[in-house]
Design a protein around this motif. Structure first.
Motif, short mmCIF file in Angstrom:
data_model
loop_
_atom_site.label_atom_id
_atom_site.label_comp_id
_atom_site.label_asym_id
_atom_site.label_seq_id
_atom_site.Cartn_x
_atom_site.Cartn_y
_atom_site.Cartn_z
N ALA A 116 0.77 -1.33 -0.01
CA ALA A 116 -0.07 0.21 -0.09
C ALA A 116 0.84 1.37 0.03
O ALA A 116 0.33 2.42 0.13
N ASN A 117 2.18 0.97 -0.07
CA ASN A 117 3.05 2.15 -0.14
C ASN A 117 3.09 3.07 1.31
O ASN A 117 3.05 4.18 1.31
N GLU A 118 2.82 2.44 2.09
CA GLU A 118 2.77 2.98 3.39
C GLU A 118 3.82 1.96 4.37
O GLU A 118 3.26 1.41 5.26
N GLY A 119 4.92 2.05 3.87
CA GLY A 119 6.01 1.08 4.48
C GLY A 119 6.04 1.18 5.92
O GLY A 119 6.11 2.35 6.52
N VAL A 120 5.82 0.14 6.67
CA VAL A 120 6.28 -0.13 8.18
C VAL A 120 6.99 -1.27 7.94
O VAL A 120 7.37 -1.94 7.14
N ASP A 121 7.97 -1.33 8.97
CA ASP A 121 9.12 -2.30 9.03
C ASP A 121 9.02 -2.75 10.37
O ASP A 121 9.91 -2.60 11.31
N PHE A 122 8.18 -3.54 10.85
CA PHE A 122 8.08 -4.14 12.38
C PHE A 122 8.96 -5.05 12.32
O PHE A 122 8.95 -6.24 11.83
N PRO A 123 10.02 -4.88 13.46
CA PRO A 123 11.00 -6.01 13.64
C PRO A 123 10.41 -7.30 13.99
O PRO A 123 9.54 -7.44 14.55
N MET A 124 11.10 -8.63 13.39
CA MET A 124 10.44 -9.66 14.06
C MET A 124 10.82 -9.85 15.54
O MET A 124 9.92 -10.90 15.85
N SER A 125 11.25 -9.24 15.96
CA SER A 125 11.59 -9.23 17.75
C SER A 125 10.53 -8.47 18.43
O SER A 125 10.71 -8.46 19.58
N ILE A 126 9.57 -7.78 17.63
CA ILE A 126 8.89 -6.92 18.38
C ILE A 126 7.88 -7.71 19.13
O ILE A 126 7.10 -8.67 18.84
#
Length: 120
Positions: free
Chosen positions: A39-49
């Protein structure tokens, strides 16, 4: 794999605990990151969250989208395939509460995708 039917969780906490219990929490994070990026609304939740932090950050992200980038918010809902009927049923008078409820609907839809992919 057991063939139990998909049962939609009643809230974000139960959803995230079920995802963790089924060892699908990382898949859920991947799915959320993927759809937000589509959706061109980049998030990058880390796998460790941790699950509680994911819930908070997702809520904040939705709140900001509703407030400042409404068209992108609508596009995101479309990309993720959140039910329009469910969105229309929400009370929009309190923006914080609306964002929290939408974040749950997003989590629920993403969880559905992950769950089905894992079962079938």
């Amino acid at each position: 794999m057991d063939s139990k039917a998909f049962i939609a969780p009643i809230n974000s906490d139960s959803l995230l605990s079920e995802a963790s219990k089924d060892n699908l929490y990382l898949n859920l994070i991947e799915q959320i990151n993927k759809d937000f990026n589509l959706a061109n609304e980049g998030v990058d939740f880390p796998m460790s969250i941790p699950p509680d932090e994911l819930k908070v950050q997702l809520h904040e992200k939705i709140y900001r989208l509703i407030q400042y980038k409404f068209a992108k918010y609508l596009n995101l809902l479309y990309i993720i395939d959140v039910s329009e009927d469910q969105i229309k049923k929400l009370d929009g008078s309190d923006l914080m509460l609306l964002a929290e409820n939408v974040a749950f609907l997003i989590l629920k839809r993403e969880w559905q995708k992950v769950w089905f992919r894992n079962k079938y």
